[in-house]
Design a protein around this motif. Structure first.
Motif, short mmCIF file in Angstrom:
data_model
loop_
_atom_site.label_atom_id
_atom_site.label_comp_id
_atom_site.label_asym_id
_atom_site.label_seq_id
_atom_site.Cartn_x
_atom_site.Cartn_y
_atom_site.Cartn_z
N UNK A 241 12.96 -51.36 9.60
CA UNK A 241 12.33 -52.66 9.79
C UNK A 241 11.46 -52.59 11.03
N UNK A 242 10.18 -52.95 10.89
CA UNK A 242 9.25 -52.98 12.02
C UNK A 242 8.95 -54.44 12.33
N UNK A 243 9.32 -54.88 13.51
CA UNK A 243 9.15 -56.27 13.88
C UNK A 243 7.68 -56.64 13.96
N UNK A 244 7.34 -57.82 13.46
CA UNK A 244 5.96 -58.31 13.54
C UNK A 244 5.56 -58.58 14.98
N UNK A 245 6.54 -58.85 15.86
CA UNK A 245 6.25 -59.15 17.27
C UNK A 245 6.02 -57.89 18.08
N UNK A 246 6.54 -56.77 17.60
CA UNK A 246 6.43 -55.53 18.38
C UNK A 246 6.24 -54.37 17.43
N UNK A 247 5.13 -54.35 16.73
CA UNK A 247 4.90 -53.32 15.70
C UNK A 247 4.68 -51.95 16.30
N UNK A 248 4.48 -51.86 17.64
CA UNK A 248 4.28 -50.55 18.26
C UNK A 248 5.55 -49.83 18.57
N UNK A 249 6.70 -50.49 18.45
CA UNK A 249 7.96 -49.83 18.78
C UNK A 249 8.41 -48.95 17.64
N UNK A 250 9.26 -47.97 17.95
CA UNK A 250 9.76 -47.06 16.93
C UNK A 250 10.84 -47.75 16.13
N UNK A 251 10.82 -47.66 14.80
CA UNK A 251 11.84 -48.33 13.99
C UNK A 251 13.16 -47.59 14.07
N UNK A 252 14.24 -48.34 13.86
CA UNK A 252 15.57 -47.74 13.77
C UNK A 252 15.87 -47.51 12.30
N UNK A 253 16.16 -46.27 11.93
CA UNK A 253 16.41 -45.95 10.53
C UNK A 253 17.87 -46.23 10.18
N UNK A 254 18.06 -46.71 8.97
CA UNK A 254 19.43 -46.83 8.48
C UNK A 254 19.94 -45.45 8.13
N UNK A 255 21.24 -45.33 7.93
CA UNK A 255 21.84 -44.04 7.58
C UNK A 255 22.38 -44.08 6.16
N UNK A 256 21.77 -44.88 5.30
CA UNK A 256 22.20 -45.00 3.92
C UNK A 256 21.28 -44.20 3.02
N UNK A 257 21.82 -43.44 2.11
CA UNK A 257 20.99 -42.70 1.16
C UNK A 257 21.45 -42.99 -0.25
#
Length: 258
Positions: A241-257
């Protein structure tokens, strides 16, 4: 012990071949223990791992000394921990267990395999014979272990794909976008997050190497990005999820496959 010895030798040969061939630029940065070390140390890390595997395989084959038995237990237990870290920190990376063949993202099958091998190593600690004696007297338990390992090895599918296509995943023709989207919607990752989305169709999509990305909007108007691996019948699926308020930050990936 025969299974442990064969897999340790195969792992050694595959890692040495991967380092010697060099592979594509940046290939080592997506494989196993090399992911967790700086760039200049990636090739040495794989070689050290390969050397350790060969020492353990030789010790199991020719000796009954406890240091080789407990060393094998420690090796596979640490391998399980490394795979869990890779799945958490670098969900795009492969385990590197058998060199470039193990380039698919770490999933539950790879982790289950190392847990099974750790259990096998524990059972071998008290074996009164050398590995060579065990090799010459195979048992039904060894056959059952081989079947279980084959079922837990994603490399089998990767090798079949390589024989069929004779090209790395990133150079193959990808399935149609509609096919990949259908696979996404069959995954557990999609089912876990679909209620957060405003619509079920992506507003953007693109391919990068072995992944296809789909972008949706959630109710907070943030970008929800799903990544679907392009190889295998049950591909890995990641979400960020990439926040609309801070699109420049690195996203945190889930660990679900999937």
């Amino acid at each position: 012990m025969p299974i442990l010895i064969v897999l340790l030798v195969l792992g050694t040969v595959a890692k040495v071949s991967t380092v010697r061939s060099g592979g594509e630029p940046g290939a080592l940065s997506r494989l196993g223990p090399a992911v967790l070390v700086p760039g200049r140390m990636q090739a040495p890390a794989l070689m050290v791992c390969a050397a350790g595997e060969m020492v353990l395989a030789t010790g199991l084959l020719l000796s009954t000394h406890a240091i080789f038995r407990w060393g094998t237990v420690t090796f596979f237990a640490l391998s399980t921990y490394v795979l869990l870290e890779l799945r958490r920190r670098r969900p795009d990376a492969g385990c590197g267990c058998f060199g470039e063949v193990s380039s698919a993202p770490v999933g539950l099958r790879s982790i289950g395999r190392t847990l099974l091998l750790t259990g096998m190593a524990v059972l071998s600690v008290w074996a009164p014979v050398t590995g060579w004696d065990a090799v010459t007297r195979p048992s039904w338990l060894m056959i059952a272990g081989v079947i279980a390992l084959l079922a837990l090895s994603p490399e089998i599918e990767e090798m079949i794909d390589r024989v069929r296509y004779r090209a790395p995943c990133e150079q193959r023709r990808a399935p149609a976008e509609s096919v990949t989207l259908a696979r996404l919607k069959e995954s557990g990752t999609w089912r876990a997050h679909r209620d957060e989305l405003t619509v079920a169709d992506p507003y953007d999509s693109w391919r990068e190497l072995c992944w296809r990305f789909f972008v949706f909007r959630n109710h907070e108007q943030d970008d929800v990005v799903f990544a679907v691996y392009l190889s295998g019948r049950h591909p890995a699926v990641r979400m960020a999820v990439v926040s609309a308020e801070d699109s420049g930050s690195l996203p945190e990936y889930t660990t679900v496959s999937a």
